[in-house]
Motif scaffolding. Sequence first.
Motif, PDB file in Angstrom:
ATOM      1  N   HIS A   1       0.805  -1.225   0.000  1.00 34.53           N
ATOM      2  CA  HIS A   1       0.000   0.000   0.000  1.00 34.53           C
ATOM      3  C   HIS A   1       0.833   1.268   0.000  1.00 34.53           C
ATOM      4  O   HIS A   1       0.374   2.312  -0.423  1.00 34.53           O
TER       5      HIS A   1
ATOM      6  N   ASN B   1       6.255  -7.776  -4.416  1.00 33.57           N
ATOM      7  CA  ASN B   1       6.842  -7.154  -5.607  1.00 33.57           C
ATOM      8  C   ASN B   1       7.524  -8.146  -6.543  1.00 33.57           C
ATOM      9  O   ASN B   1       8.449  -7.808  -7.249  1.00 33.57           O
ATOM     10  N   HIS B   2       7.054  -9.393  -6.535  1.00 36.44           N
ATOM     11  CA  HIS B   2       7.561 -10.353  -7.514  1.00 36.44           C
ATOM     12  C   HIS B   2       6.389 -10.891  -8.306  1.00 36.44           C
ATOM     13  O   HIS B   2       5.595 -11.660  -7.785  1.00 36.44           O
ATOM     14  N   PRO B   3       6.258 -10.432  -9.538  1.00 39.50           N
ATOM     15  CA  PRO B   3       5.024 -10.691 -10.281  1.00 39.50           C
ATOM     16  C   PRO B   3       4.739 -12.179 -10.505  1.00 39.50           C
ATOM     17  O   PRO B   3       3.609 -12.606 -10.433  1.00 39.50           O
ATOM     18  N   ASP B   4       5.752 -13.001 -10.777  1.00 40.69           N
ATOM     19  CA  ASP B   4       5.457 -14.390 -11.105  1.00 40.69           C
ATOM     20  C   ASP B   4       5.763 -15.317  -9.934  1.00 40.69           C
ATOM     21  O   ASP B   4       5.850 -16.523 -10.096  1.00 40.69           O
TER      22      ASP B   4
ATOM     23  N   ARG C   1       6.026 -19.635  -9.674  1.00 42.93           N
ATOM     24  CA  ARG C   1       7.337 -20.260  -9.490  1.00 42.93           C
ATOM     25  C   ARG C   1       7.364 -21.088  -8.221  1.00 42.93           C
ATOM     26  O   ARG C   1       7.871 -22.204  -8.193  1.00 42.93           O
TER      27      ARG C   1
END
Lengths: 149, 924
Positions: free
Chosen positions: B725, B783-786, B790
Amino acid sequence: MLLKDEVGMLQRVPLFSGIELTKLKLLAFTSDRVSYSAGQILFRQGDEGDAAYVILSGRADILVDSDSGPIKVAEMVPNSIVGEIAILCNSSRTATVRAASPLEVLRIRKDHFLRLMKESPEMTIEILRVLADRLSHTTADLIDARSAK
Amino acid sequence: MRQQLLFHPASFQLKGAQSHMEPSLARYIWKHTKKQQLWILMIVVLSMIPYFMSFDLPKLIVNGPIQGRGFEQPGATQPFMRLHYNLPFIGEVLFFSGFQLGRKATLFALSLVFLLLVVINGLFKLYINTYKGRLGERMLRRIRFDLVDRVLRFPPVYFKRVKSAEVATMVKDEVEPLGGFIGDAFLQPVLLGGQALTAMLFIMVQNIWLGMIAVVIVVIQIVLIPRMRRRLIVLGRQRQLTARALSGRVGEIVDGIGAVHVHDTSNYERADIAARLGLIFKIRFDLYQWKFMVKFLNNFLAQVTPFLFYMVGGYLVIQGRLDVGQLVAVIGAYKDLPGPMKELIDWDQDRQDVQVKYQQVVEQFTVEGLIAPRIGALTIDDPDPMTNPLSAIGLSITDDGGAMLLNRISLQVKPGETVALVSTATGGAEALAEAFARLNWPDSGRIASGADDLLELPEAVTGRRMSYASSDVFLFQASLRDNLLYGLKHAPLTSVTYDGAAADQHRWNIDEARRSGNPDLDIRSDWINYASAGATGPHDLFEAVRRVLDAVVLSRDILDLGLRSSADLTRHTELARRIVELRAALRTRLEQEGLSGLVVPFEPGAYNKEATIGQNLLFGAAAGPELADRVLAANPYFASVLKQAGLDRTLYGMGMEIAEQAIELFADLPPDHQFFQQLAFMSAEEIPAYETLLQRLKNRPYEAVSENDRAMIVSLSFAYIEPRHRFGLLSDELMSKIVAARNRFYENLPPELQNAIERYDPAKYIAAATVMDNVLFGRVGNNHPDAPDRIRSILYDILDELGLYGELLNVGLDFNVGAGGRRLTGGQRQKLDVARALLKRPDFLILNRPLSALDQRMQDKVLRNVLQEARRDGHSPAIVWVVTNPAMAEMFDRVIVFDSGQLVEDGTHETLLAENGIFKELVS
């Protein structure tokens, strides 16, 4: 980096410079903060475009596939936006983007981006202006290229 | 409860499965309950003796001891319980001379006898009512079972015309009133008729003319009332049919709710339902009007008789042809006539009512071509394999509208042969597959297995040695596992040994089932036929399950379901036992791959930045409603902990900040705006409430804010995650205060909250959390899109290495598929259906466009897997596959092509391609 700093960064992106502050804040809030380490791929050429990225810190390379492997065609620095074309015209990605250093980006989802355009004519006009600008540059480049032959 | 293998006789027949239903309710009841009806009648007659004795007793008490008759002399005594009778020919016989009792003693003795009679009468009444009730309930059970048994034997065509909700309402509601009537079916007319006849006879004896008047009125009642009731019967039938149609329509709305919304026809449905309800109301109101009209007439006739007695009888008295005593006696006797008559007429009304209901139901359940009971007879031992070829001989099938689906087809499928049925749009291959599965019956010609007509084979053969899957899948509302194993549950294979109270209950169950003509098969027995899945028992069945799930490419989906659900620890102990090992393995692997940043683990003494403040405070999973998200801030103990930790003001300030930011960002958006999905703190509907709250509290000091308002504001802070946020509200000091509050919370946790929370413990499995949360034991970085993908693939690797893959698959198999399997996607349902067909290891596998919901690439993959899996371990079933794409035919030994209900080509893939016929045209 806090939300208000991101808003400050967004303001410096030409595409968003004309948009009122609350709208930008909303855009920043609804976007994801994503970090990449050097060498990680943001998206690949040919993928379906689902988001645009605003670079907050670090650098990214833009690569285009060629017969002799990927060629770097440009480098993105903080305050630049990448990937917006594919989400505007529903096309697949025209290039691959790879982090050249540790990279912090703001990932703006396609549906959020389009929704914001619908609601903010200033932003749409601004985008049109940027696109038209790019088109005239490309046309000029094309003319140069043709006359150079 | 222990289970052991059963050694039953090879087969036994279901009792009570007659071929036709008795059309007359009275005969149906008599047939099944005549002994009980006679018994209860006898008991009722017996109960009359104390009943009439108790009538006489008050007179004895009043006249004797109270008024003192027979006790005129002081000290006089009277015999008590003196038994003497006047017997014909013999004269007075004294059985017992009785006790001599004084006046007071006689009063007490007689009163006690009165009390005794009261008790005896009450007990008789209790026994009779209980007996009648039980009789009725048993009959109800019998008739309901008979009806469902018939549903199980209806021919397939019947189900094209009937709505399931209508059948359900017939079985459930329409036969319900029968239960109440059955106990009185024969008793009531005998009893009341007897009473009425006695009264009538008495009147006749007093005066023949007055008797004639009573008879005439009764005859009028008997003739007129049933006539008027005819209309009632008609209305009753209409009421039943309209109500049944209503439940059919309601069922349709529920099943077709998607279509209703997609086409904006909800108001059309409203109008339809309102119209039906209007009609039902009209019928019911008509019914009431008639009913009360009949009642009125009935009462009137009953009252008119005394009027005639007074007038005619009085006239006769004046004329001197009748004496006053007789008239009074007649009028007295008549008092006893209307009561039984009225009840008799009411009984008759009930009888007609239930007879109509019963007839209506019987009509619906009387169907031509019912499947013979022997076809579905219970068979314990497995039948021999089907080694004969399956052939269609001159087979023609028409659809409901009379269109020809298959026109005199003859073909033979040999054991072990794989056949692709390729069909043009009107080809008819699907009808052939349905005919092989006995779901579509031939109009002419037949399907034969060797020399036997397929329809004549018991289902114990076709249902075990053949399997069928189609695009039209039906799943039961049960777990994935139950649905998958459903195809193996043919017969109870173990006998369960019950101990103690359970044994008594079991005996009672069997006894009652038999009394109601129900089968006494034990549903708790193990019905799963392990051998047919190629397993020997529960311990190695899972291997077979896993193989078929892999074959249809469903395992991954089920694993995902397993990860997202919380495991039932009574079944999946292995997962809980090895959770520490699993967490460590994940940690190590993430480190090895340089991905440790992906997951921030929970540590008892540290703040987890990727988790919400609420999660950091609680540091556990809420296992009950007391500490669930919404009410957490209002929980008095939790609030007191915050106060002691000095967090109450801080979090309040934070909540105010969040409220301001959220309202600034979102207040102008319409409530359905998609951005609201990003707002974790409050829902769109809550924004106005928070807006006014914020206005009210803005400049108010903390002390002046009410507990409720504080809780509302503080709870906003619980959803806050700094990296997500990014409001900049979290400081190091705050984080350490939160960790301190966490410890304080658990130190003094009051006993009533002990079970409301499961503390995160690195060494323990958290039952209230999902499997995924348990293994991660931390939060995936925002903040780690994938990251989720994984982590999931790493996790599956680890589970495989540790041998826990099967355990997780097993957790996933607990997933409840929902009504009709609607919690699964169409593709998943179809895959499950194919897996179910494969699991049985049949001799003939019939697949009718089984994977139509999948894309072509996936269909090809599953096809290849299925062909391979079906032939595993040297098994070689015949496979008949109606393919959706002619190109798939390449994988089969033989290709048969249908066009316009005709078999047009038959040969190998190569020969057909070389022929330049329809097949080549279809492929290209």
